[in-house]
Design a protein around this motif. Structure first.
Motif, PDB file in Angstrom:
ATOM      1  N   LYS A 119       0.759  -8.310  -6.521  1.00 42.88           N
ATOM      2  CA  LYS A 119       0.235  -7.455  -5.066  1.00 42.88           C
ATOM      3  C   LYS A 119      -0.899  -7.692  -4.858  1.00 42.88           C
ATOM      4  N   CYS A 120      -2.047  -7.525  -5.600  1.00 43.32           N
ATOM      5  CA  CYS A 120      -3.411  -7.540  -4.639  1.00 43.32           C
ATOM      6  C   CYS A 120      -3.927  -8.605  -4.819  1.00 43.32           C
ATOM      7  N   CYS A 180       0.299   1.813  -1.704  1.00 41.34           N
ATOM      8  CA  CYS A 180      -1.668   2.117  -1.040  1.00 41.34           C
ATOM      9  C   CYS A 180      -1.880   1.455   0.226  1.00 41.34           C
ATOM     10  N   GLU A 181      -2.512   0.953   0.294  1.00 45.71           N
ATOM     11  CA  GLU A 181      -3.301   1.342   1.899  1.00 45.71           C
ATOM     12  C   GLU A 181      -2.643  -0.729   2.420  1.00 45.71           C
ATOM     13  N   LYS A 182      -2.079  -1.121   1.392  1.00 43.89           N
ATOM     14  CA  LYS A 182      -1.678  -2.988   1.728  1.00 43.89           C
ATOM     15  C   LYS A 182      -0.392  -2.142   2.914  1.00 43.89           C
ATOM     16  N   CYS A 234      -3.196  -9.231  -0.881  1.00 44.69           N
ATOM     17  CA  CYS A 234      -4.501  -8.244   0.057  1.00 44.69           C
ATOM     18  C   CYS A 234      -5.484  -8.597   0.038  1.00 44.69           C
ATOM     19  N   ALA A 246      -8.164  -6.820  -0.105  1.00 44.18           N
ATOM     20  CA  ALA A 246      -8.920  -5.238  -0.800  1.00 44.18           C
ATOM     21  C   ALA A 246      -9.438  -4.518   0.091  1.00 44.18           C
ATOM     22  N   LEU A 247      -8.130  -4.492   0.923  1.00 43.18           N
ATOM     23  CA  LEU A 247      -8.251  -2.822   1.755  1.00 43.18           C
ATOM     24  C   LEU A 247      -8.668  -1.836   0.989  1.00 43.18           C
ATOM     25  N   CYS A 248      -8.263  -2.110  -0.099  1.00 45.31           N
ATOM     26  CA  CYS A 248      -9.049  -0.384  -0.386  1.00 45.31           C
ATOM     27  C   CYS A 248     -10.542   0.176  -1.107  1.00 45.31           C
ATOM     28  N   HIS A 276      -6.789   3.671  -9.232  1.00 42.85           N
ATOM     29  CA  HIS A 276      -6.471   3.780  -7.674  1.00 42.85           C
ATOM     30  C   HIS A 276      -5.259   2.671  -8.210  1.00 42.85           C
ATOM     31  N   SER A 277      -4.013   3.469  -8.109  1.00 40.17           N
ATOM     32  CA  SER A 277      -3.021   2.330  -7.885  1.00 40.17           C
ATOM     33  C   SER A 277      -2.317   2.263  -6.812  1.00 40.17           C
ATOM     34  N   ASN A 278      -1.645   0.887  -7.118  1.00 39.56           N
ATOM     35  CA  ASN A 278      -0.924  -0.560  -5.596  1.00 39.56           C
ATOM     36  C   ASN A 278      -0.068   0.524  -5.305  1.00 39.56           C
TER      37      ASN A 278
HETATM   38  S1  SF4 Z   1      -4.372  -2.097  -1.159  1.00 39.60           S
HETATM   39 FE1  SF4 Z   1      -3.465  -1.695  -2.330  1.00 39.60          FE
HETATM   40  S2  SF4 Z   1      -2.757  -4.522  -2.908  1.00 39.60           S
HETATM   41 FE2  SF4 Z   1      -4.773  -4.350  -1.565  1.00 39.60          FE
HETATM   42  S3  SF4 Z   1      -6.021  -4.829  -3.469  1.00 39.60           S
HETATM   43 FE3  SF4 Z   1      -6.148  -2.381  -3.011  1.00 39.60          FE
HETATM   44  S4  SF4 Z   1      -4.376  -2.014  -4.339  1.00 39.60           S
HETATM   45 FE4  SF4 Z   1      -4.325  -3.615  -4.262  1.00 39.60          FE
END
Ligand code: SF4
Ligand code: SF4
Length: 148
Positions: A18-19, A99-101, A22, A24-26, A94-96
């Motif tokens: 998943k990351c 998450c912020e996504k 993304c 890198a929103l987090c 921090h878990s995905n």
């Molecule tokens: S916001 Fe979620 S999906 Fe995006 S990098 Fe962070 S943990 Fe991964």
């Protein structure tokens, strides 16, 4: 459509990749827990802070927070962590999952203030004497100046 464009089906995204999809929103902001603001003075301080670019204030089920939109220095051009082996514990924890996504931070809060105007409006509704206090301060200051 060019054959070099890769189509990603939502079902192809798993928690382990998943990351990779993304930006890198987090890693794009920091937060600092606040003592619960209760007084006009406490909100005055928040107003001063939120008047600065990229500073937001929010309240969720855990309390009040200051948020600064500032990307971590170690986000690499491919959005991966440049200090992965030594990254802080908070990053490791921090878990995905959800998450912020999926849920932008401003959508998961009870209150979210992005601008001075939003917080100022909240203060004026919350404290009936907000304006009166400012008027009193200015009147006293004018009196002091006149007496000098
Ligand atoms: S916001 Fe979620 S999906 Fe995006 S990098 Fe962070 S943990 Fe991964
Ligand atoms: S140290 Fe790494 S994981 Fe932590 S915020 Fe920075 S780039 Fe993200």
């Amino acid at each position: 459509m060019s054959d070099s464009v890769q189509i990603i089906e939502t079902t192809d995204i798993t928690s382990s990749n998943k990351c990779d999809f993304c930006s890198a929103l987090c890693c794009s902001y920091i937060t600092q827990e606040l003592d619960t603001p209760r007084t006009m003075h406490a909100f005055d301080v928040l107003l001063w802070q939120i008047a600065h670019k990229g500073v937001h204030v929010f309240k969720d089920g855990n309390g009040w927070y200051l948020l600064a939109m500032t990307k971590c220095e170690y986000v690499m051009p491919d959005n991966r962590c440049g200090i992965y082996e030594t990254r802080p514990m908070i990053c490791r924890e921090h878990s995905n999952d959800a998450c912020e996504k999926e849920v932008p931070i401003n959508e998961g809060c009870d209150l979210y203030f992005q601008t001075f105007e939003e917080l100022d409006s909240y203060c004026r509704k919350r404290f009936k004497t907000w304006d009166k206090r400012l008027e009193k301060f200015e009147a006293e200051r004018a009196k002091e100046k006149a007496n000098k």
